[in-house]
Design an enzyme around this catalytic site. Structure first.
Site, PDB file in Angstrom:
ATOM      1  N   CYS A 130       0.826  -1.197   0.000  1.00 22.65           N
ATOM      2  CA  CYS A 130       0.000   0.000   0.000  1.00 22.65           C
ATOM      3  C   CYS A 130       0.871   1.262   0.000  1.00 22.65           C
ATOM      4  O   CYS A 130       1.387   1.649  -1.027  1.00 22.65           O
ATOM      5  CB  CYS A 130      -1.002  -0.038   1.149  1.00 22.65           C
ATOM      6  SG  CYS A 130      -2.424   1.051   0.879  1.00 22.65           S
TER       7      CYS A 130
ATOM      8  N   HIS B  25      -3.586  -5.346   0.722  1.00 22.87           N
ATOM      9  CA  HIS B  25      -3.050  -5.677   2.044  1.00 22.87           C
ATOM     10  C   HIS B  25      -3.018  -7.191   2.268  1.00 22.87           C
ATOM     11  O   HIS B  25      -3.864  -7.742   2.986  1.00 22.87           O
ATOM     12  CB  HIS B  25      -3.880  -5.003   3.137  1.00 22.87           C
ATOM     13  CG  HIS B  25      -3.598  -3.553   3.294  1.00 22.87           C
ATOM     14  ND1 HIS B  25      -2.703  -3.056   4.211  1.00 22.87           N
ATOM     15  CD2 HIS B  25      -4.079  -2.478   2.610  1.00 22.87           C
ATOM     16  CE1 HIS B  25      -2.650  -1.739   4.109  1.00 22.87           C
ATOM     17  NE2 HIS B  25      -3.478  -1.360   3.146  1.00 22.87           N
TER      18      HIS B  25
ATOM     19  N   GLU C 212      -0.997  -8.818   4.165  1.00 26.73           N
ATOM     20  CA  GLU C 212      -0.617  -9.168   5.536  1.00 26.73           C
ATOM     21  C   GLU C 212      -1.822  -9.516   6.407  1.00 26.73           C
ATOM     22  O   GLU C 212      -1.695 -10.274   7.382  1.00 26.73           O
ATOM     23  CB  GLU C 212       0.186  -8.018   6.172  1.00 26.73           C
ATOM     24  CG  GLU C 212      -0.607  -6.871   6.737  1.00 26.73           C
ATOM     25  CD  GLU C 212      -1.183  -5.908   5.699  1.00 26.73           C
ATOM     26  OE1 GLU C 212      -1.904  -4.964   6.084  1.00 26.73           O
ATOM     27  OE2 GLU C 212      -0.902  -6.102   4.491  1.00 26.73           O
TER      28      GLU C 212
END
Length: 262
Positions: free
Chosen positions: A117, A226, A228
């Site tokens: 990001c 994202h 993660e």
């Protein structure tokens, strides 16, 4: 007989500079630490957003990977030659002052890199690219923002749109698919692609969603979504962190075998 010592690769994460109880602090969200430790299999080390305390040569000699995270803050528009962002926009000049000069040095030294990001946007800016400050206001673009903040936070990271993965790129090598669904939590995006960067994936509206450094021999991936927050249920998210961890292990072997400069 001496047994070889098993060591985890060391990955530096540049922190955000935030305010906590009227004190300035340096912070990294748990999702990045979890994904690095549990999926990539590396040791996460937080690097403060404090330019005077960062020596690039020491970091290069000590780490096996670099992660630039997402953040509520934006890269300052002055960093890519644009008019300042509105006064209400959250920026982090201390992180800019660390990450943007550090990133080219790390890449030149062969350190694997993963940008997520804001980190994806920092990669583009570091290579001379520019950012669109409000993608949702552009004709023909999707609304890539996370939506209602009153929802439970886990719902922010649900899949929002598809990406088309470019054949032959770094992402395609380990993704195992030509298309995938990803989440979307950003209002800025790539306007002009930086020099020497390669498009790795795009959204249905044509917005660039993943990039890499075309000339780099090591892993150098930036993604606009994202992963993660989805390593527990998304094969693509796990593949990204697994591939990054594997690249860091290769770098570690090279680093530990190289003689220390006098």
């Amino acid at each position: 007989m001496n047994c070889p010592i098993s060591r985890q690769p060391v990955v530096a994460i540049v922190a955000d500079r935030i305010e906590r109880q009227k004190h300035m602090a340096h912070a990294v969200l748990e999702g990045y630490v979890h994904a690095l430790a549990r999926v990539a299999g590396v040791l996460p080390v937080i690097v403060p957003a404090h330019a005077d305390g960062i020596d690039p040569a020491t970091l290069i000699a000590s780490i096996d990977g670099l992660l630039l995270t997402g953040s509520p803050s934006n890269v300052a528009a002055e960093r890519y030659g644009a008019a300042p962002l509105p006064a209400c926009t959250l920026v982090d000049p201390d992180r800019d002052a660390v990450s943007l000069p550090l990133l080219p040095k790390m890449l030149e030294a062969g350190v694997p890199f993963l940008g997520i990001c804001r980190g994806f946007q920092e990669l583009n800016v570091a290579f001379g690219g520019t950012l669109e400050r409000a993608v949702h206001d552009q004709p023909g673009r999707l609304d890539h923002r996370e939506g209602d903040h009153d929802r439970p936070v886990e719902h922010w990271y649900e899949d929002r749109h598809a990406i088309d993965i470019v054949p032959g790129g770094q992402l395609a090598q380990f993704a195992g698919v030509a298309t995938a669904l990803v989440n979307s939590l950003h209002h800025q995006g790539v306007d002009r692609l930086g020099d020497g960067l390669r498009v790795e994936a795009t959204a249905p509206d044509g917005l660039i969603e993943a990039i890499s450094v075309d000339s780099a021999r090591q892993f150098t991936l930036g993604v606009q979504w994202h992963p993660e927050m989805r390593v527990d249920d998304s094969p693509l998210a796990r593949a990204i962190f697994t591939a990054f961890g594997d690249a860091c292990r290769i770098r570690q072997q090279e680093r530990l075998q190289s003689p220390i400069p006098a």
